[in-house]
Write a protein that holds these residues in place. Structure first.
Motif, short mmCIF file in Angstrom:
data_model
loop_
_atom_site.label_atom_id
_atom_site.label_comp_id
_atom_site.label_asym_id
_atom_site.label_seq_id
_atom_site.Cartn_x
_atom_site.Cartn_y
_atom_site.Cartn_z
N HIS A 127 -4.83 -0.45 -7.52
CA HIS A 127 -6.03 0.28 -7.92
C HIS A 127 -6.60 -0.37 -9.48
CE1 HIS A 127 -4.62 3.55 -5.23
NE2 HIS A 127 -3.49 3.35 -5.74
N LEU A 128 -7.87 0.10 -9.53
CA LEU A 128 -8.55 -0.43 -10.77
C LEU A 128 -9.12 0.99 -11.36
CD1 LEU A 128 -11.05 -3.22 -11.52
CD2 LEU A 128 -11.49 -0.70 -12.38
N LEU A 129 -8.57 1.14 -12.44
CA LEU A 129 -8.88 2.67 -12.99
C LEU A 129 -9.64 2.35 -14.15
CD1 LEU A 129 -6.31 3.35 -11.58
CD2 LEU A 129 -7.03 5.48 -12.33
N THR A 262 -11.01 6.99 -14.06
CA THR A 262 -11.50 7.27 -12.77
C THR A 262 -11.53 5.92 -12.01
OG1 THR A 262 -13.85 6.65 -13.53
CG2 THR A 262 -12.83 9.01 -13.66
N GLU A 263 -11.75 5.93 -10.61
CA GLU A 263 -11.53 5.10 -9.84
C GLU A 263 -12.72 4.97 -8.74
OE1 GLU A 263 -8.15 3.26 -6.67
OE2 GLU A 263 -8.21 5.33 -7.28
N ASP A 264 -13.05 3.80 -8.39
CA ASP A 264 -14.09 3.68 -7.09
C ASP A 264 -13.30 3.35 -6.07
OD1 ASP A 264 -15.91 2.96 -5.17
OD2 ASP A 264 -17.05 1.52 -6.54
N ASP A 265 -13.32 4.65 -5.23
CA ASP A 265 -12.23 4.53 -4.05
C ASP A 265 -12.63 3.18 -3.15
OD1 ASP A 265 -10.73 6.58 -4.69
OD2 ASP A 265 -12.14 8.10 -3.83
N SER A 266 -14.03 2.91 -2.94
CA SER A 266 -14.26 1.63 -2.35
C SER A 266 -13.63 0.18 -2.56
CB SER A 266 -16.09 1.88 -1.89
OG SER A 266 -16.40 1.13 -3.34
N TYR A 267 -13.15 0.28 -3.59
CA TYR A 267 -12.79 -0.96 -4.40
C TYR A 267 -11.49 -1.02 -4.45
CZ TYR A 267 -12.17 -4.74 -7.76
OH TYR A 267 -11.82 -5.83 -8.51
N ARG A 268 -10.59 -1.99 -3.88
CA ARG A 268 -9.09 -2.33 -4.12
C ARG A 268 -8.82 -3.55 -4.56
NH1 ARG A 268 -7.88 1.23 -4.40
NH2 ARG A 268 -6.70 2.45 -2.67
N ALA A 269 -8.22 -3.97 -5.54
CA ALA A 269 -8.05 -5.23 -5.99
C ALA A 269 -6.85 -5.95 -5.50
CB ALA A 269 -8.10 -5.27 -7.51
#
Length: 276
Positions: A127-129, A262-269
């Motif tokens: 996750h990117l937060l 926070t996190e952009d749910d559409s993005y996964r690294a």
């Protein structure tokens, strides 16, 4: 293709500001390079000034490149241009990591590695937060006694951090941590003997990382204190405030969310290992 010079790197940093969160990692690298942090990378774009792909790779002219794990990073808005750059601008002859890229690019990396007859595997998914605004940050209560024990790491602590880091424990890990402690912000909590019992560092791409508390000192809220203190410090100095957290690390994921990240749910690294 073009290797960016100092002035162009500063311009590229400004462009990447407009593409958060997907550009965070490449932006973080450029942020450090543009502020004279030591780096073994060079930066390549497909065209200038209107680039679609920006890629970081080991600088063959840098004599220290072999001292650290070989790594490649990129931010891309065009899959075919990315494919061409991976084919032509990356040295596939030895082990390296490609990290922090959006999962949507994984098929392209696999296809190019297959063309190059190089094996590949997913190393970790994260996750990117990020902290969108300092006002979102939870600030824990810190008593006066604990405040006196908040400090920074120094080079005498490299071995301790290296031994507890999941991806460390070897000579390259030691050199990496030595570089980070020497050149990037750190924060730690000392015991009464002046030894660190909890700490957090900043990677060379300016992400928070290596958050760790010794087992016998857990449950005291040290992690919250470290995150809050470091986030404020980074924000004050102009750094981006973000982190990558592995998908299976639910404790850290919830911790950073509760702290206001926070996190952009559409993005996964993803991180990939190549030629292992």
């Amino acid at each position: 293709m073009k290797v960016l010079n100092k002035e162009e790197l500063q311009m590229a940093e400004g462009v990447l500001l407009n593409h958060f969160p997907r550009s965070f990692k490449v932006y973080g690298f450029l942020y450090g390079i543009n502020r004279n942090k030591p780096s073994t990378l060079e930066v390549v774009v497909d065209s200038w000034p209107d680039f679609k792909v920006i890629l970081l790779r080991p600088d063959p002219k840098n004599k220290h490149s072999q001292d650290f794990t070989k790594k490649v990073s990129f931010y891309s808005r065009d899959e075919e241009v990315l494919r061409k750059m991976l084919r032509e601008e990356v040295d596939w002859s030895a082990y390296f990591l490609i990290g922090g890229f959006d999962f949507s690019h994984s098929l392209t990396i696999k296809e190019v590695s297959s063309e190059k007859k190089v094996n590949n595997r997913g190393f970790t998914s994260v996750h990117l937060l990020y902290l969108s605004d300092l006002s979102c940050l939870l600030t824990p209560d810190i008593d006066s006694q604990l405040k006196t024990r908040i400090s920074s790491l120094n080079l005498s602590h490299v071995d301790k951090v290296n031994k507890t880091w999941k991806f460390g424990g070897d000579e390259k890990g030691y050199r990496n941590i030595k570089n980070l402690i020497s050149n990037f912000p750190t924060c730690c909590i000392m015991d009464t003997q002046g030894e660190p019992v909890a700490w957090i560092l900043v990677y060379d791409y300016c992400a928070l990382g290596m958050l760790y508390t010794l087992p016998e000192h857990r449950g005291k809220g040290y992690a919250k204190v470290l995150i809050s203190t470091m986030a404020k410090k980074l924000h004050a100095e102009g750094f981006p405030v973000y982190c990558f957290i592995e998908e299976d690390n639910l404790v850290s994921y919830k911790l950073f969310q509760n702290m206001g990240f926070t996190e952009d749910d559409s993005y996964r690294a993803l991180w990939f290992e190549l030629n292992f």
